[in-house]
Scaffold this motif. Structure first.
Motif, mmCIF file in Angstrom:
data_model
loop_
_atom_site.group_PDB
_atom_site.id
_atom_site.type_symbol
_atom_site.label_atom_id
_atom_site.label_comp_id
_atom_site.label_asym_id
_atom_site.label_seq_id
_atom_site.Cartn_x
_atom_site.Cartn_y
_atom_site.Cartn_z
ATOM 1 N N SER A 121 44.439 39.127 47.385
ATOM 2 C CA SER A 121 43.857 39.979 46.342
ATOM 3 C C SER A 121 42.504 40.487 46.802
ATOM 4 O O SER A 121 41.690 39.725 47.339
ATOM 5 C CB SER A 121 43.702 39.199 45.032
ATOM 6 O OG SER A 121 43.230 40.038 43.995
ATOM 7 N N ILE A 122 42.275 41.779 46.600
ATOM 8 C CA ILE A 122 41.025 42.395 47.032
ATOM 9 C C ILE A 122 40.592 43.416 45.986
ATOM 10 O O ILE A 122 41.426 44.022 45.308
ATOM 11 C CB ILE A 122 41.197 43.055 48.424
ATOM 12 C CG1 ILE A 122 39.852 43.420 49.029
ATOM 13 C CG2 ILE A 122 42.134 44.256 48.358
ATOM 14 C CD1 ILE A 122 39.945 43.768 50.514
ATOM 15 N N GLU A 123 39.299 43.591 45.827
ATOM 16 C CA GLU A 123 38.775 44.525 44.838
ATOM 17 C C GLU A 123 39.276 45.945 45.129
ATOM 18 O O GLU A 123 39.520 46.301 46.294
ATOM 19 C CB GLU A 123 37.242 44.514 44.845
ATOM 20 C CG GLU A 123 36.620 43.180 44.464
ATOM 21 C CD GLU A 123 36.730 42.876 42.977
ATOM 22 O OE1 GLU A 123 37.289 43.711 42.236
ATOM 23 O OE2 GLU A 123 36.272 41.802 42.568
ATOM 24 N N PRO A 124 39.427 46.782 44.086
ATOM 25 C CA PRO A 124 39.987 48.124 44.285
ATOM 26 C C PRO A 124 39.109 49.058 45.114
ATOM 27 O O PRO A 124 39.584 50.105 45.553
ATOM 28 C CB PRO A 124 40.148 48.654 42.851
ATOM 29 C CG PRO A 124 39.268 47.815 42.011
ATOM 30 C CD PRO A 124 39.208 46.477 42.662
ATOM 31 N N ASP A 125 37.841 48.697 45.348
ATOM 32 C CA ASP A 125 36.983 49.558 46.160
ATOM 33 C C ASP A 125 37.110 49.264 47.648
ATOM 34 O O ASP A 125 36.379 49.813 48.471
ATOM 35 C CB ASP A 125 35.519 49.428 45.728
ATOM 36 C CG ASP A 125 34.990 48.004 45.831
ATOM 37 O OD1 ASP A 125 35.775 47.103 46.204
ATOM 38 O OD2 ASP A 125 33.801 47.785 45.549
ATOM 39 N N SER B 131 34.598 41.481 49.058
ATOM 40 C CA SER B 131 35.593 42.124 48.196
ATOM 41 C C SER B 131 36.827 41.278 47.913
ATOM 42 O O SER B 131 37.560 41.563 46.965
ATOM 43 C CB SER B 131 36.037 43.462 48.820
ATOM 44 O OG SER B 131 34.959 44.371 48.882
ATOM 45 N N ILE B 132 37.084 40.266 48.714
ATOM 46 C CA ILE B 132 38.267 39.441 48.481
ATOM 47 C C ILE B 132 38.083 38.603 47.213
ATOM 48 O O ILE B 132 37.027 38.026 46.982
ATOM 49 C CB ILE B 132 38.552 38.531 49.692
ATOM 50 C CG1 ILE B 132 39.211 39.340 50.812
ATOM 51 C CG2 ILE B 132 39.464 37.369 49.306
ATOM 52 C CD1 ILE B 132 39.605 38.525 52.020
ATOM 53 N N ARG B 133 39.139 38.557 46.391
ATOM 54 C CA ARG B 133 39.123 37.734 45.177
ATOM 55 C C ARG B 133 39.817 36.405 45.506
ATOM 56 O O ARG B 133 41.015 36.231 45.253
ATOM 57 C CB ARG B 133 39.821 38.475 44.031
ATOM 58 C CG ARG B 133 39.099 39.770 43.651
ATOM 59 C CD ARG B 133 39.736 40.494 42.484
ATOM 60 N NE ARG B 133 40.987 41.132 42.816
ATOM 61 C CZ ARG B 133 41.363 42.349 42.396
ATOM 62 N NH1 ARG B 133 40.553 43.073 41.629
ATOM 63 N NH2 ARG B 133 42.527 42.853 42.716
#
Length: 276
Positions: free
Chosen positions: A249-253, A265-267
């Motif tokens: 999972s990674i942020e949309p930006d 950015s990784i969740r």
């Protein structure tokens, strides 16, 4: 040492080197074939491109979808393989509507990937809400199944700075389906466009699908003849599989391939979460 013995000794390292090279190639080919078989018949990776399933699934989630869950049909494979009409292989004892299955059909509350009925090509992911024969309706933002209101409990607002709402609080609720499955839904706009609907009667061998982000989901509340095209009822044979687990999972930006953005950015907390 004789000349021919010296020549044989010189060839031996080269032969071993060539054998090692071809052994490596064979291992790589075998690994690729195994990966292809797993992707084709067992688990297929999908990524979430839109916000229709917030808060359950977020833009930038990558998940594995189990193709074994509902059996196989021609729509279970990206290249549309079709050997025997709509059925493909008989892995289970029950033939249903062109699909041979294990004794398992989509269950109410499953998060499932399916081919959009109006083109049978586009992948959609929604939650199974209505089963064949069910009466489904939305009244003032409350879901009714067979004339009974689905319990909807208000909980803390949903806030996601980089995702849906851009940091604005969104009213969040817990719904509990008749079979006990619970999940969170978002309802940003009271009495929104699809918060009040007609009563839908799900046809045989079809399912009624809805997104958890109720005001931002094109789903079965919008028929195929809706302006711009809707989803309508989803035939059983259009199901690809059940969403089981988030593996990345990674942020949309940020994009998956932008490795330099991973540290910020990784969740991490969404890795290996089961999809409920």
């Amino acid at each position: 040492m004789r000349d021919h013995d010296m020549a044989a000794a010189a060839r031996e390292p080269r032969k071993k080197s060539e054998d090692g090279f071809w052994d490596t190639i064979k291992v790589i080919i075998q690994a690729l074939l195994i990966a292809f078989a797993v992707r084709m018949f067992l688990y297929q990776p999908f990524n979430i491109p839109s916000g229709s399933m917030y808060p359950t699934l977020k833009v930038g989630d990558y998940l594995f979808v189990s193709k074994l869950s509902y059996g196989y049909s021609k729509y279970s494979f990206n290249f549309g393989l079709n050997l025997f009409g709509t059925e493909l292989f008989k892995f289970g004892p029950i033939p249903i509507d062109g699909r041979f299955v294990f004794p398992a059909e989509p269950k109410r509350g499953d998060v499932a990937v399916f081919k959009l009925p109006r083109d049978n090509e586009t992948d959609y992911i929604k939650r199974v809400i209505g089963l064949p024969g069910d009466h489904v309706q939305m009244r003032e933002g409350v879901l009714f199944i067979n004339g009974v209101a689905v319990p909807k409990q208000r909980i803390a607002d949903f806030v996601d700075v980089k995702g849906e709402g851009g940091g604005r609080p969104i009213p969040q609720y817990v719904e509990t389906l008749p079979n006990g499955v619970t999940y969170n839904v978002l309802d940003f706009t009271p009495n929104g466009a699809a918060d009040n609907t007609e009563e839908y009667v799900v046809p045989p061998d079809h399912y009624f699908m809805m997104g958890d982000n109720r005001d931002n989901s094109l789903d079965s509340r919008f028929g195929q003849n809706a302006p711009g095209g809707g989803v309508g009822f989803v035939p059983y044979e259009n199901f690809v599989g059940r969403a089981d687990i988030i593996f990345f999972s990674i942020e949309p930006d940020a994009a998956f391939w932008q490795i330099w953005k991973w540290p910020t950015s990784i969740r991490w907390l969404r890795f290996f979460n089961l999809v409920n």
